[in-house]
Write an enzyme that holds these catalytic residues in place. Structure first.
Site, PDB file in Angstrom:
ATOM      1  N   TYR A 133     -33.958   3.135 -28.048  1.00 29.70           N
ATOM      2  CA  TYR A 133     -34.275   4.533 -28.338  1.00 29.70           C
ATOM      3  C   TYR A 133     -33.094   5.453 -28.016  1.00 29.70           C
ATOM      4  O   TYR A 133     -32.799   6.373 -28.788  1.00 29.70           O
ATOM      5  CB  TYR A 133     -35.523   4.988 -27.594  1.00 29.70           C
ATOM      6  CG  TYR A 133     -36.778   4.300 -28.067  1.00 29.70           C
ATOM      7  CD1 TYR A 133     -37.184   4.375 -29.394  1.00 29.70           C
ATOM      8  CD2 TYR A 133     -37.563   3.553 -27.195  1.00 29.70           C
ATOM      9  CE1 TYR A 133     -38.330   3.738 -29.853  1.00 29.70           C
ATOM     10  CE2 TYR A 133     -38.716   2.917 -27.640  1.00 29.70           C
ATOM     11  CZ  TYR A 133     -39.086   3.010 -28.964  1.00 29.70           C
ATOM     12  OH  TYR A 133     -40.215   2.379 -29.409  1.00 29.70           O
ATOM     13  N   GLU A 188     -43.473   7.442 -24.942  1.00 29.76           N
ATOM     14  CA  GLU A 188     -43.390   6.932 -23.589  1.00 29.76           C
ATOM     15  C   GLU A 188     -43.061   5.450 -23.686  1.00 29.76           C
ATOM     16  O   GLU A 188     -43.538   4.758 -24.573  1.00 29.76           O
ATOM     17  CB  GLU A 188     -44.721   7.073 -22.828  1.00 29.76           C
ATOM     18  CG  GLU A 188     -45.140   8.497 -22.548  1.00 29.76           C
ATOM     19  CD  GLU A 188     -45.934   9.136 -23.669  1.00 29.76           C
ATOM     20  OE1 GLU A 188     -46.091  10.365 -23.648  1.00 29.76           O
ATOM     21  OE2 GLU A 188     -46.378   8.410 -24.585  1.00 29.76           O
TER      22      GLU A 188
END
Length: 153
Positions: free
Chosen positions: A124, A112
């Protein structure tokens, strides 16, 4: 903007409680909302969690804290000392985690990230993670979290 330099003398090792002071110092320098000491202690005490350190010339410059379940790993915290960011160290930590799982039972890595953390989200996504969901009001300040997933084989 910091110059991007590829460090040449990095190594990895698993953290121990003796590293906690250095980990907390990095955490507090790097984050507006740092983890407190108790969260790290709880992680050290959990047999399913692991804190992997990245060292540059034998100095701790970052860490990746993960929690392993049966088929996936959840990255709980990844942090690079601000003085050493933009040198590819976070990518090296992720590469180390992924390569350690090759051929094993783990088939995905989840994490998260704060909705407002565009730099991390882009990092990411560029690494290969896919955005799979949003958790509303996930963080203590009410901010949403983006959930990302990386399939590994």
């Amino acid at each position: 903007m910091k110059q991007i330099i590829k460090p040449i003398n990095t190594s990895f090792r698993e953290a121990s409680k003796q590293d906690l002071t250095q980990i907390l110092a990095i955490e507090n320098r790097a984050y507006e909302h740092p983890w407190n000491e108790q969260k790290f202690i709880d992680s050290f005490d959990n047999n399913n969690s692991k804190i992997q350190l990245i060292l540059l010339n034998e100095t701790i410059v970052g860490y990746l804290l993960s929690l392993q379940s049966i088929e996936f790993i959840d990255i709980l915290n990844i942090c690079i000392d601000p003085d050493f960011q933009r040198q590819g160290l976070a990518k090296q930590l992720l590469n180390h985690l992924v390569s350690s799982q090759q051929g094993g039972v783990i088939n995905a890595i989840l994490l998260e990230v704060r909705k407002s953390n565009a730099v991390a989200i882009n990092f990411y996504l560029n690494y290969g993670f896919k955005l799979i969901d949003t958790r509303k009001k996930y963080y203590s300040n009410g901010e949403d979290a983006k959930i990302l997933n990386l399939q590994i084989m």
